[in-house]
Design an enzyme around this catalytic site. Structure first.
Site, mmCIF file in Angstrom:
data_model
loop_
_atom_site.group_PDB
_atom_site.id
_atom_site.type_symbol
_atom_site.label_atom_id
_atom_site.label_comp_id
_atom_site.label_asym_id
_atom_site.label_seq_id
_atom_site.Cartn_x
_atom_site.Cartn_y
_atom_site.Cartn_z
ATOM 1 N N ASP A 99 59.658 46.869 -1.817
ATOM 2 C CA ASP A 99 58.175 46.109 -2.061
ATOM 3 C C ASP A 99 57.488 47.370 -2.651
ATOM 4 O O ASP A 99 57.761 47.928 -3.779
ATOM 5 C CB ASP A 99 57.786 45.947 -0.500
ATOM 6 C CG ASP A 99 56.423 45.367 -0.445
ATOM 7 O OD1 ASP A 99 55.423 46.249 -0.433
ATOM 8 O OD2 ASP A 99 56.141 44.099 -0.491
ATOM 9 N N TYR A 103 46.971 48.012 -3.003
ATOM 10 C CA TYR A 103 46.735 47.081 -4.078
ATOM 11 C C TYR A 103 45.896 47.350 -5.092
ATOM 12 O O TYR A 103 46.144 47.197 -6.171
ATOM 13 C CB TYR A 103 46.681 45.836 -3.418
ATOM 14 C CG TYR A 103 47.893 45.113 -2.532
ATOM 15 C CD1 TYR A 103 48.771 44.306 -3.223
ATOM 16 C CD2 TYR A 103 48.303 45.576 -1.309
ATOM 17 C CE1 TYR A 103 49.895 44.100 -2.464
ATOM 18 C CE2 TYR A 103 49.153 45.381 -0.475
ATOM 19 C CZ TYR A 103 50.208 44.322 -1.177
ATOM 20 O OH TYR A 103 51.253 44.079 -0.393
ATOM 21 N N HIS A 105 63.065 40.090 2.954
ATOM 22 C CA HIS A 105 62.298 40.913 2.244
ATOM 23 C C HIS A 105 62.285 42.270 3.024
ATOM 24 O O HIS A 105 61.850 43.194 2.506
ATOM 25 C CB HIS A 105 60.782 40.451 2.427
ATOM 26 C CG HIS A 105 59.807 41.461 1.415
ATOM 27 N ND1 HIS A 105 60.145 41.626 0.211
ATOM 28 C CD2 HIS A 105 58.672 42.005 1.855
ATOM 29 C CE1 HIS A 105 59.164 42.329 -0.370
ATOM 30 N NE2 HIS A 105 58.181 42.654 0.578
#
Ligand SMILES: *[C@@H]1O[C@H](CO)[C@@H](O)[C@H](O)[C@H]1NC(C)=O
Ligand SMILES: *[C@@H]1O[C@H](CO)[C@@H](O)[C@H](O)[C@H]1NC(C)=O
Ligand SMILES: *[C@@H]1O[C@H](CO)[C@@H](O)[C@H](O)[C@H]1NC(C)=O
Ligand SMILES: *[C@@H]1O[C@H](CO)[C@@H](O)[C@H](O)[C@H]1NC(C)=O
Ligand SMILES: *[C@@H]1O[C@H](CO)[C@@H](O)[C@H](O)[C@H]1NC(C)=O
Ligand SMILES: *[C@@H]1O[C@H](CO)[C@@H](O)[C@H](O)[C@H]1NC(C)=O
Length: 415
Positions: free
Chosen positions: A205, A338, A392
């Site tokens: 990630d 982000y 994930h």
């Protein structure tokens, strides 16, 4: 005579180690760390208990693609106050040696579990969002233990697991902080604070973005890299076809999951990139809110069999992840990653300037498919593996496979 010599050698060594430790301590304020958030639990439970949810689902036909399902949210809400045992989880995490260090003004929290073997390879494991160092709990101790390959080579690791800046016990970085900045302070952590001249890396990630920066920018110290995710947008089905690559059924499962993520699954991504303060402040003091925002992703992004062996990604793991975010008041700073890295995921596949070997593991239920031909474009690929169990959060979703693959990296590690 021999005894005296041996003793003086030992004391010299001890003196040298002490000197090194005190340099690290003076410069970086290296300090042992234990988690102690117990006093916050009564308030957390009260907030969770007093959070009102609808008596029944507004639209019972709405599935997980439309967001977290009410029944699941309520089940977790009840477990959090009635059966979930924070003390036990905290004690489990405190079994790991943890420290904080101050690097470039940032407080960096990390696990440092050393192997008993003198030739153990240093490795840094890098998590992403909505993960934390907790995501690697099942793999840390096994990686410190000695493993013998089919060819008789022994591999063990000194394992370092930092918390990303702004996540749980690491301080929130300045507004303009990027994954390259994180890579730089982690290279300092490995080489100057801990004194490892070379090391291996693993990333997933956002942690894969940091790992990829380390891989590209620190080619003398990073001497092997393992990825389960890459900071390159996975190719579209059209692009794959145009490259004359035919997908297996298993690869197609992953590709379909990516298509779904990129069409109806990335609302959180846009929100956290564009308005991190909206969601970050809205949920700042709302544990059930954070659970609703994050909890569904743990299910949606994982193997549908999550929670059944070898996966340990069950409700307890989800509640621990969210408890860590809530109790450390780091949900807000976690979503900022982000906004701080609007180009964190690239579209142009390019080779970095390093000869360090790269290994890649594709988990079938992950959110992106990176066929071998694509991975080979962005590194010195020496091993590509596919796993039909896990998604994930490989450290929780299929720990044995992740342990196996990180050990394999040891076979390629060259100082
Ligand atoms: C480093 O120094 C701090 C105080 O300055 C102390 O609390 C800590 O225990 C020391 N760390 C180590 C690893 O010796
Ligand atoms: C980021 O902000 C800091 C302090 O606000 C400043 O010193 C630094 O130059 C900035 N860096 C970049 C790349 O803009
Ligand atoms: C794919 O195959 C076609 C037909 O054989 C060929 O014309 C084309 O150049 C190939 N494309 C790539 C990217 O190799
Ligand atoms: C991939 O799966 C989708 C959905 O199940 C299906 O429509 C499509 O034909 C499959 N594609 C390939 C190349 O197998
Ligand atoms: C979740 O998994 C852990 C580790 O396998 C186990 O100890 C725990 O009891 C499980 N929790 C639930 C709620 O099933
Ligand atoms: C590391 O990167 C530098 C600068 O890009 C390059 O000159 C050098 O050859 C690289 N070294 C290795 C071992 O790849």
């Amino acid at each position: 005579m021999f005894r005296v010599l041996a003793l003086s050698f030992v004391s010299l060594l001890a003196a040298a180690l002490l000197a090194e430790a005190s340099i690290a301590n003076d410069t970086f304020n290296l300090t042992p760390f234990k988690i102690d958030l117990s006093s916050e639990i009564p308030r957390l439970k009260e907030l969770v208990r007093n959070t009102r949810l609808p008596a029944k689902a507004l639209y019972p036909n709405a599935g997980p693609d439309q967001g977290i399902q009410l029944d699941f949210l309520r089940e977790l809400q009840t477990e959090w106050t009635e059966t979930y045992d924070w003390e036990a989880q905290q004690a489990e995490l405190n079994q790991f040696e943890q420290y904080t260090a101050i690097i470039e003004g940032q407080t960096v929290h990390f696990v440092h579990e050393k192997s008993e073997n003198a030739d153990a390879i240093p490795v840094i494991l890098l998590h992403g969002w909505p993960g934390s160092f907790h995501e690697f709990a099942p793999v840390i101790k096994p990686l410190t233990q000695s493993w013998t390959s089919a060819t008789g080579k022994k591999v063990s690791y000194n394992v370092v697991v930092p918390s990303l800046p702004g996540f749980v016990f690491s301080s929130a970085p300045p507004t303009n902080w990027t994954v390259d900045d994180t890579a730089r302070i982690y290279n300092t952590l490995m080489t100057e604070v801990l004194g490892y001249s070379t090391y291996a890396i693993h990333g997933t990630d956002w942690g894969s973005a940091v790992a990829y920066s380390l891989y590209s920018l620190f080619n003398t110290t990073v001497r092997a890299a393992h990825f389960v995710f890459l900071p390159f947008f996975p190719p579209s089905a059209e692009d794959i076809a145009a490259n004359n690559i035919t997908l297996s059924d298993a690869q197609n499962v992953t590709e379909q999951r990516f298509i779904k993520w990129s069409t109806i699954g990335n609302g959180y991504f846009a929100e956290q990139t564009n308005k991190p303060n909206d969601i970050g402040l809205a949920l700042y003091d709302s544990p059930v809110g954070q659970l609703a925002w994050i909890g569904g992703n743990f299910k949606l992004w994982s193997d549908p069999r999550a929670g059944t062996p070898p996966s340990v990604l069950n409700n307890t793991a989800i509640l621990t992840s969210i408890s860590l975010y809530y109790l450390t008041e780091s949900f807000l700073s976690s979503v900022w990653i982000y906004a701080q890295n609007p180009n964190g995921f690239r579209t142009v596949y390019e080779k970095p300037d390093t000869d360090a070997p790269m290994l890649f593991s594709q988990f079938e239920y992950n959110l992106g498919l990176w066929p071998e031909e694509y991975v080979a474009k962005v590194g010195n690929l020496v091993s590509y593996k596919a796993h039909d169990f896990g998604g994930h959060f490989a450290g929780l979703d299929n720990p044995p496979a992740l342990i196996e693959d990180i050990r394999e990296m040891g076979l390629y590690f060259k100082v």
